[in-house]
Design an enzyme around this catalytic site. Sequence first.
Site, mmCIF file in Angstrom:
data_model
loop_
_atom_site.group_PDB
_atom_site.id
_atom_site.type_symbol
_atom_site.label_atom_id
_atom_site.label_comp_id
_atom_site.label_asym_id
_atom_site.label_seq_id
_atom_site.Cartn_x
_atom_site.Cartn_y
_atom_site.Cartn_z
ATOM 1 N N ARG A 84 97.114 9.897 -74.556
ATOM 2 C CA ARG A 84 98.110 9.860 -73.481
ATOM 3 C C ARG A 84 97.885 11.070 -72.593
ATOM 4 N NH1 ARG A 84 101.131 5.921 -75.245
ATOM 5 N NH2 ARG A 84 102.145 5.751 -73.236
ATOM 6 N N LYS A 90 95.237 3.875 -70.997
ATOM 7 C CA LYS A 90 95.348 2.413 -70.897
ATOM 8 C C LYS A 90 93.953 1.808 -71.099
ATOM 9 C CE LYS A 90 99.626 3.054 -68.347
ATOM 10 N NZ LYS A 90 100.363 2.936 -67.076
ATOM 11 N N TYR A 105 97.714 28.571 -75.149
ATOM 12 C CA TYR A 105 98.185 28.564 -73.760
ATOM 13 C C TYR A 105 97.042 28.870 -72.801
ATOM 14 C CZ TYR A 105 102.972 27.616 -72.630
ATOM 15 O OH TYR A 105 104.125 26.960 -72.344
ATOM 16 N N GLU A 154 97.341 28.604 -68.949
ATOM 17 C CA GLU A 154 97.737 28.424 -67.537
ATOM 18 C C GLU A 154 96.618 28.868 -66.611
ATOM 19 O OE1 GLU A 154 101.397 30.595 -67.352
ATOM 20 O OE2 GLU A 154 102.592 28.807 -67.755
ATOM 21 N N THR A 160 96.220 7.305 -65.451
ATOM 22 C CA THR A 160 96.478 7.704 -66.824
ATOM 23 C C THR A 160 95.135 7.662 -67.541
ATOM 24 O OG1 THR A 160 96.817 5.425 -67.534
ATOM 25 C CG2 THR A 160 98.784 6.642 -66.860
HETATM 26 C C1 LIG Z 1 101.420 3.613 -66.513
HETATM 27 C C2 LIG Z 1 101.406 3.890 -65.056
HETATM 28 C C3 LIG Z 1 101.817 5.130 -64.537
HETATM 29 C C4 LIG Z 1 102.539 6.172 -65.340
HETATM 30 O O1 LIG Z 1 101.973 6.654 -66.432
HETATM 31 P P1 LIG Z 1 102.846 7.419 -67.549
HETATM 32 O O2 LIG Z 1 101.771 8.017 -68.351
HETATM 33 O O3 LIG Z 1 103.652 6.382 -68.236
HETATM 34 O O4 LIG Z 1 103.683 8.436 -66.856
HETATM 35 C C5 LIG Z 1 101.660 5.358 -63.182
HETATM 36 N N1 LIG Z 1 101.147 4.418 -62.375
HETATM 37 C C6 LIG Z 1 100.780 3.208 -62.827
HETATM 38 C C7 LIG Z 1 100.216 2.217 -61.867
HETATM 39 C C8 LIG Z 1 100.896 2.904 -64.178
HETATM 40 O O5 LIG Z 1 100.547 1.702 -64.609
#
Ligand SMILES: *Cc1c(COP(=O)(O)O)cnc(C)c1O
Length: 421
Positions: free
Chosen positions: A232, A226, A51, A53, A223
Amino acid sequence: MNVLTKTDPEIAKLIQQEDVRQRETLRMIPSENYVSKAVMEATGSSLTNKYSEGYAGKRYYQGQANIDEIEALAISRATSLFGADHANVQPYSGSPANLAMYVALAEVGDTIMGMALDMGGHLTHGWKASQTSKFYNAVQYPVDPKTHLIDFDVVRDLAKKHKPKVIVSGATAYPRFFDYAAFKEIADEVGAVCVADIAHVAGLIAADVHPDPVPHAGVVTTTTHKTLRGPRGGMILCKEEYAKAIDRAVFPFLQGGPHNHTTAGIAVALKEAAAPSFKEYAAQIITNAAVLAEGLMARDWNLISGGTDNHLILVDMQNKNLSGKDAAVALERAGIVVNANSIPYDPAPPFKPSGIRLGTPGLTTRGMKEEQMRILASVMADIVDAPEDEAVIAAGKKVVDELAEAFPIPESFVEEVSQAA
Ligand SMILES: *Cc1c(COP(=O)(O)O)cnc(C)c1O
């Protein structure tokens, strides 16, 4: 997974099956990628037990010697990769990062503006099914009905009329570059903060193959999983003037303890993204998407906006007499995994939309290039022309099997990183 197999064979078996599925199919969902083993090891580490915080040097719990250094490394790698004044690496994912951004920049009930979900924007940009439209008065901008491009005259008119506190650019299904300078100009005209949500294109921006929002936007949210090819997670970059408000919004306003194992994975991914070969990777993502788009258009596929600038392609399936969902299901039977997606001004409902969305980040991580894109365009077009023809599906599956075997999921980008050092 020796221990897991003994402790919980059910879960172990499902994970193993998922490993096989990922190995044997082709990942063409544009928001997905394959992380390195190094990122996996960081996220699967003892850091999940801790933890923390607060922020480095200002924690509420003891025992932070290593965590503070890990978070500081993630932050310095993020600010240096993106050229940002400040980074917060604690948001649990992209959606919480966006919520923190609104909390930092607006009061409940204030007006915010973003691209409508059915035009390519994200839920968190103020769509009616998202809490962001309940906390805030959300104004949504469309794309042009003919060109499918953002019409900055429309955005400006809406901004002047509604005077939003925040204008968000960014999307989940917009196949073109963003003109961040144009968004900044409009934000300045109405006294809004210019925000760029770069969740999809962060890796392309880091590699300088996509326009850079950092000089223009006060706040940039993203994020990390991607095109950036990390675990993640979420991240917020901002100019110094917003740093305090952003940090306070993430903790203590919205979140408790940061996910330290994710922070470490983000740090590793940022190091990988700073290697010269990541630039080649990102450039190849775009080349691959362009070649794939060309191949599909040659088979009379109707691409939204007439093509792509980035990593993704949005297809209107209406001329193929097939719903997006049915197309996605047929392609998956051959091992090609895409997602059904609404298209701008879609006459069909969101659960059975007219489009599919696909992209090249995953295939490019597997090392595929132009030649494989041409092969895949032809396979996909054959399947969409005969979605119920078992022989066509089987022929497509055979090609996919060969490609999946010839282009295995790489375990490591470490060589690339040590070359960079
Ligand atoms: C994927 C995405 C998000 C959200 O991401 P999560 O990790 O799924 O919550 C926010 N904004 C855009 C433009 C995205 O493509």
